[in-house]
Design an enzyme around this catalytic site. Structure first.
Site, mmCIF file in Angstrom:
data_model
loop_
_atom_site.group_PDB
_atom_site.id
_atom_site.type_symbol
_atom_site.label_atom_id
_atom_site.label_comp_id
_atom_site.label_asym_id
_atom_site.label_seq_id
_atom_site.Cartn_x
_atom_site.Cartn_y
_atom_site.Cartn_z
ATOM 1 N N LYS A 66 -11.278 5.406 0.676
ATOM 2 C CA LYS A 66 -11.578 6.111 1.921
ATOM 3 C C LYS A 66 -10.402 6.923 2.453
ATOM 4 O O LYS A 66 -10.575 8.027 2.932
ATOM 5 C CB LYS A 66 -12.039 5.095 2.962
ATOM 6 C CG LYS A 66 -12.510 5.700 4.263
ATOM 7 C CD LYS A 66 -13.870 6.334 4.108
ATOM 8 C CE LYS A 66 -14.319 7.074 5.338
ATOM 9 N NZ LYS A 66 -15.322 8.097 5.008
ATOM 10 N N ASN B 181 0.878 -1.177 0.000
ATOM 11 C CA ASN B 181 0.000 0.000 0.000
ATOM 12 C C ASN B 181 0.908 1.216 0.000
ATOM 13 O O ASN B 181 1.718 1.374 0.915
ATOM 14 C CB ASN B 181 -0.875 -0.038 1.266
ATOM 15 C CG ASN B 181 -1.617 1.262 1.512
ATOM 16 O OD1 ASN B 181 -1.933 1.982 0.574
ATOM 17 N ND2 ASN B 181 -1.888 1.553 2.762
ATOM 18 N N GLU C 244 -19.183 13.170 -5.749
ATOM 19 C CA GLU C 244 -18.451 11.930 -5.527
ATOM 20 C C GLU C 244 -19.324 10.687 -5.556
ATOM 21 O O GLU C 244 -18.856 9.623 -5.942
ATOM 22 C CB GLU C 244 -17.591 11.987 -4.251
ATOM 23 C CG GLU C 244 -18.338 12.161 -2.974
ATOM 24 C CD GLU C 244 -17.421 12.342 -1.773
ATOM 25 O OE1 GLU C 244 -16.264 11.945 -1.822
ATOM 26 O OE2 GLU C 244 -17.905 12.881 -0.766
HETATM 27 C C1 F6R Z 1 -15.229 13.261 0.863
HETATM 28 C C2 F6R Z 1 -14.109 12.606 1.501
HETATM 29 C C3 F6R Z 1 -12.743 13.113 1.225
HETATM 30 C C4 F6R Z 1 -11.946 13.190 2.536
HETATM 31 C C5 F6R Z 1 -10.485 13.579 2.249
HETATM 32 C C6 F6R Z 1 -9.694 13.730 3.529
HETATM 33 O O1 F6R Z 1 -16.433 12.685 1.237
HETATM 34 O O2 F6R Z 1 -14.278 11.674 2.236
HETATM 35 O O3 F6R Z 1 -12.770 14.344 0.583
HETATM 36 O O4 F6R Z 1 -12.554 14.136 3.362
HETATM 37 O O5 F6R Z 1 -9.896 12.588 1.461
HETATM 38 O O6 F6R Z 1 -9.694 12.556 4.259
HETATM 39 P P1 F6R Z 1 -9.326 12.554 5.790
HETATM 40 O O7 F6R Z 1 -10.364 13.326 6.512
HETATM 41 O O8 F6R Z 1 -9.332 11.101 6.168
HETATM 42 O O9 F6R Z 1 -7.984 13.177 5.924
#
Ligand code: F6R
Length: 615
Positions: free
Chosen positions: A610, A101, A495
């Site tokens: 995610k 990864n 999205e």
């Molecule tokens: C939108 C979404 C992404 C995350 C972004 C930051 O629904 O999930 O835009 O908000 O990739 O991710 P984190 O908060 O995990 O740093």
């Protein structure tokens, strides 16, 4: 961004790895694969597509089992999603198999060297380069897998978490991490590997989170060895007790995780406030702030770094902090901040917001801020995540696991924490009177009920979704606290439904976007803010007179805008700083229902993952 699973013990590794991969599918779902040691040889099966496709393929085989194995679910970086580019990747001799990864940045230079030495490649991936580099070193230096992995990792540049197995040493798995997460579940005479702990929650509640730059040689015949990648020093990692509740990562009767997570928002906010909002005592208790209050009181500027939805939470915080605590705030995309030579020093506070706590850009931004002497405060959801560990102090949002790729409850809990900080600092800095402070915290305390009320409009919102689902473009407009909400509404729609949408401050409409308005272009207008009500009313009229369709989010009992809008969604009234709590949720539901009606894969939208652990 890719999920890694592994098992070493006496059970059949296949179902453990398969189910583990399903739990990590939120990290990537372009292709999947599993490699097992069946007591005689390494057997591998991989294919383009979701894990269910791999499962179907494997179910046609007579046997596919073994007590040791590694698995992978991919979000493509190098090379399109196809069977060849799927992991695990094997070395030229087929002795070594790895899952990876991350990104090996210097892979093309290494590949060229290996080709000159006679190696050949079947895929376009950086991972196949790494596994062959390991093999090359193993042969050249005559070393075992662990040493070969270590030497190879010292030659590559990039981010990775990997798990490797070698037919010559089939009773061990070598894992390592730098910049991408990896944890080891410790059972009785068995070990589990996961990009997070969810794959092995059914089997053990004990886990070791490898730190950046650490590796482990996991074996079942002698104690596992933990050491640093950069030198030969051993490490002695702590075994942590996992508190994750398994029920929280299941759908519980909802059609999708996203819908479940939208409906979990009232309780998520309560979990975020628990122990922090102490109404009776009239205080906000946040040890991360209390322990460093001098820093927060003496700073002249707070810089917020984040990406995507978390960045939108940061934008709302800018309004909150400036209004409530009178602190100057800048909000930066972490990806820009990290390369922009930001003027930051030890008097600065940098707040990093991240659901996953693993976003590569946000992580790099805080590393840079720390290097320049700033105090870094992390707001993360995933406990034990890299950003939460790297930060000098911080607060967990306690939203519980968020599985749907589109962020919903994480956002609401992020703004909960940010509001708590703003009000706490407002009080500590002498900006807020005791009366104002109490008004803020009492209103915050009532927000759960108001969110619940918004959720009761779900059926109405579903009907509105049916009316606008065929639009190809949408405009989201809001002002003040609701401008970032407009951005967030547009992002959610893009999205998961793949409909193009733009968020704008409502007043900016006349500077360009109004040209887009016609009968085919729905505008979703957040019109709850009393301060701007008349101005937004004018915007609504401007759209109407150009035959644009209007969906307005208004306070209960609204008179004017409701008369003009085609559809209205009423939300309970609250103070301006808390309106995002009630206005974001209808937009989440609207996107959700549109996406469902269009037959989209709501929880796993195309091209997304995610957590974005690569640049
Ligand atoms: C939108 C979404 C992404 C995350 C972004 C930051 O629904 O999930 O835009 O908000 O990739 O991710 P984190 O908060 O995990 O740093």
């Amino acid at each position: 961004m890719c999920g890694i699973v592994g098992y070493l013990g006496s059970k059949n590794a296949y179902p453990i790895i398969l189910e583990g991969l399903k739990r990590l599918e939120y990290r990537g779902y372009d292709s999947a694969g599993i490699c097992l040691y069946n007591g005689n040889k390494l057997i591998s099966n991989k294919s383009k597509g979701k894990i269910s496709k791999l499962e179907k393929r494997i179910s046609k085989l007579k046997t596919f089992h073994g007590n040791i194995g590694i698995g992978h679910t991919r979000w493509a970086t190098h090379g399109e999603p196809n069977d060849k580019n799927s992991h695990p990747h094997s070395s030229n001799s087929n002795d070594i198999h790895i899952v990876h990864n991350g990104i090996i940045e210097n892979y093309s230079a290494v590949k060229e060297e290996l080709i000159n030495k006679g190696f050949h490649f079947h895929s376009e991936t950086d991972t196949e380069v790494l596994v062959n580099l390991i093999e090359y070193i193993q042969i050249k230096e005559n070393v075992k897998l662990g040493e070969a992995v270590q030497l190879a990792l010292n030659q590559v540049i990039g981010a990775y978490s990997i798990a490797a197995i070698d037919i010559k040493k089939p009773d061990e798995i070598v894992v390592a991490r730098l910049g991408s997460p990896l944890c080891i579940g410790v059972g009785k005479d068995e070990y589990f590997i996961g990009s997070d702990a969810t794959p092995f929650l059914d089997y053990t509640k004990k886990a070791i989170y490898l730190k950046d730059g650490e590796m482990a040689i996991i074996r079942n015949h002698k104690p596992t060895q933990y050491r640093k990648i950069a030198d030969d020093s051993f490490t002695n990692p702590t075994v942590e007790k996992l508190e994750i509740d398994l029920a929280k990562i299941q759908k519980k009767g909802f059609d999708h995780f996203m819908l479940k997570e939208i409906f979990e928002q009232p309780s998520a906010v309560i979990d975020t406030l628990r122990g922090r909002l102490r109404l009776k005592k009239g205080i906000i208790k946040m040890s991360g702030i209390d322990d460093f209050i001098d820093k927060f009181l003496s700073t002249n500027k707070i810089t917020i770094v984040a990406c995507g939805t978390s960045w939108h939470a940061g934008l709302i915080a800018e309004y909150m902090f400036e209004k409530i605590a009178k602190i100057s705030v800048e909000v930066e995309y972490a990806s820009e901040f990290r390369y922009r030579n930001p003027v930051i020093d030890k008097s600065d506070i940098v707040i990093a917001i991240s659901q996953s706590g693993e976003t590569a850009d946000t992580l790099a931004a805080i590393k840079l801020a720390k290097k320049q002497g700033a105090f870094v405060y992390g707001i993360c959801n995933v406990v034990g995540s890299t950003i939460s560990r790297e930060a000098d102090a911080g607060s967990y949002t306690h939203a519980g696991p968020e599985i749907g790729v589109a962020s919903t409850k994480a956002f609401i809990t992020q703004i909960t924490i940010l509001f708590l900080i703003a009000v706490k600092l407002g009080k500590s800095r002498g900006v807020l009177s005791s009366k104002q402070f109490r008004e803020y915290i009492y209103e915050l305390n009532s927000i759960k009920k108001k969110i619940t009320k918004v959720l009761s409009s779900n059926d109405k919102i579903k009907k509105i979704a049916a009316k606008i689902k065929n639009a190809t473009n949408c405009l989201y407009l809001g002002r003040g606290y609701n401008f970032p909400v407009a951005l967030e509404g547009a992002l959610k729609l893009k999205e998961i439904s793949y409909i193009h949408a733009e968020g704008y401050p409502a007043a900016e409409m006349k500077h360009g976007p109004i040209a887009l308005i016609d009968k085919n272009m729905p505008s979703i207008i957040i019109a709850t803010n009393k301060l701007y009500y008349d101005k937004i009313l004018s915007n609504v009229q401007e759209i109407k007179s150009r035959k644009g369709k209007i969906i307005a989010v208004v306070f209960e009992g609204d008179k004017e805008i409701s008369k003009i809008a085609d559809y209205t969604i009423e939300v309970p009234e609250t103070i301006p700083a808390l309106t995002p709590f009630v206005t974001t949720i209808p937009l989440q539901l609207l996107s959700y229902h549109i996406a469902v009606k269009l037959g989209r894969n709501v929880d796993q939208p195309r091209n997304l993952a995610k957590s974005v652990t690569v640049e």
